[in-house]
Enzyme design. Structure first.
Site, PDB file in Angstrom:
ATOM      1  N   HIS A  45       0.823  -1.267   0.059  1.00  0.00           N
ATOM      2  CA  HIS A  45      -0.074   0.090   0.007  1.00  0.00           C
ATOM      3  C   HIS A  45       0.573   1.125  -0.093  1.00  0.00           C
ATOM      4  O   HIS A  45       0.331   2.438  -0.189  1.00  0.00           O
ATOM      5  CB  HIS A  45      -1.173   0.095   1.339  1.00  0.00           C
ATOM      6  CG  HIS A  45      -0.291   0.108   2.601  1.00  0.00           C
ATOM      7  ND1 HIS A  45       0.266  -1.005   3.281  1.00  0.00           N
ATOM      8  CD2 HIS A  45      -0.149   1.426   3.156  1.00  0.00           C
ATOM      9  CE1 HIS A  45       0.740  -0.406   4.235  1.00  0.00           C
ATOM     10  NE2 HIS A  45       0.629   1.033   4.544  1.00  0.00           N
ATOM     11  N   ASP A  46       1.941   1.336   0.360  1.00  0.00           N
ATOM     12  CA  ASP A  46       2.912   2.610   0.483  1.00  0.00           C
ATOM     13  C   ASP A  46       3.879   2.418  -0.622  1.00  0.00           C
ATOM     14  O   ASP A  46       4.475   3.565  -0.729  1.00  0.00           O
ATOM     15  CB  ASP A  46       3.842   2.462   1.825  1.00  0.00           C
ATOM     16  CG  ASP A  46       2.918   2.889   2.965  1.00  0.00           C
ATOM     17  OD1 ASP A  46       1.978   3.722   2.860  1.00  0.00           O
ATOM     18  OD2 ASP A  46       3.108   2.775   4.332  1.00  0.00           O
ATOM     19  N   GLU A  49       3.735   5.413  -2.806  1.00  0.00           N
ATOM     20  CA  GLU A  49       4.190   6.764  -2.011  1.00  0.00           C
ATOM     21  C   GLU A  49       5.603   7.077  -1.572  1.00  0.00           C
ATOM     22  O   GLU A  49       6.097   7.871  -1.830  1.00  0.00           O
ATOM     23  CB  GLU A  49       3.264   6.837  -0.780  1.00  0.00           C
ATOM     24  CG  GLU A  49       1.993   7.685  -0.949  1.00  0.00           C
ATOM     25  CD  GLU A  49       1.177   7.513   0.340  1.00  0.00           C
ATOM     26  OE1 GLU A  49       1.699   7.435   1.526  1.00  0.00           O
ATOM     27  OE2 GLU A  49       0.035   7.661   0.258  1.00  0.00           O
ATOM     28  N   ASP A  50       6.057   5.808  -1.219  1.00  0.00           N
ATOM     29  CA  ASP A  50       7.410   5.871  -0.506  1.00  0.00           C
ATOM     30  C   ASP A  50       8.614   5.229  -1.597  1.00  0.00           C
ATOM     31  O   ASP A  50       9.757   5.284  -1.056  1.00  0.00           O
ATOM     32  CB  ASP A  50       7.476   5.133   0.715  1.00  0.00           C
ATOM     33  CG  ASP A  50       6.306   5.699   1.595  1.00  0.00           C
ATOM     34  OD1 ASP A  50       6.226   6.974   1.682  1.00  0.00           O
ATOM     35  OD2 ASP A  50       6.040   4.964   2.685  1.00  0.00           O
TER      36      ASP A  50
HETATM   37 ZN    ZN Z   1       0.870   2.538   5.871  1.00  0.00          ZN
END
Ligand code: ZN
Length: 162
Positions: A45-46, A49-50
């Site tokens: 899930h990240d 973003e990351d």
């Molecule tokens: Zn998270």
């Protein structure tokens, strides 16, 4: 896929992989979730973003469904913190069911982590603000999953009182 990620969790020491593993534990052990789509999306899930991973690469590796849920859970780039928080509250009711389950687990893990492994430099005011924003987001998706919502409520009950 080469995963080049942000180096760690809030405390900057715990490896970043611990965070999705904790979501998976919560979803499986507390939520009884077995849907591979939800679990794959939780694990990933990240990454938009990351990590230095784009949607096309994620889609090529994990398929459109998984990539789509991860995309739902990713903040739009270029929003400042307050705008991002408002966006998350506003858009939460439009999340798909798989995304809601991951969101519930993510917020629960984050609140518990804020208390158990507080990031350096976070005052109680800042932590309480994160708790309150998380509760606003979750309030918008209540009725998704009883056990996971109870787990969120238990985490929220640990909110610092500044
Ligand atoms: Zn998270």
């Amino acid at each position: 896929m080469a995963l080049v990620c942000d180096t760690g969790m809030w405390d900057r020491e715990t490896p970043a992989i611990n965070h999705p593993i904790r979501l998976l534990q919560l979803l499986v052990d507390v939520g009884g979730v077995t849907d591979p789509l939800v679990l794959a999306a939780a694990a990933l899930h990240d990454v938009l973003e990351d990590c230095e991973v784009g949607f096309p690469e994620l889609e090529a590796q994990f398929g459109t469904e998984v990539a789509g849920v991860v995309f739902e859970l990713s903040d739009p780039p270029h929003l400042d913190k307050m705008a991002m928080r408002a966006w998350a509250v506003e858009t939460a009711p439009r999340l798909s069911l798989p995304a809601r389950l991951v969101k519930l687990a993510d917020k629960t893990v984050n609140l518990n982590d804020l208390i158990d492994w507080p990031p350096a430099g976070w005052s109680d005011v800042r932590k309480a603000s994160y708790f309150d924003w998380s509760a606003e987001v979750i309030a918008r998706i209540r009725g998704t999953h009883d056990a996971l919502e109870l787990a969120f409520d238990a985490a929220y009950s640990r909110r610092p009182i500044p």
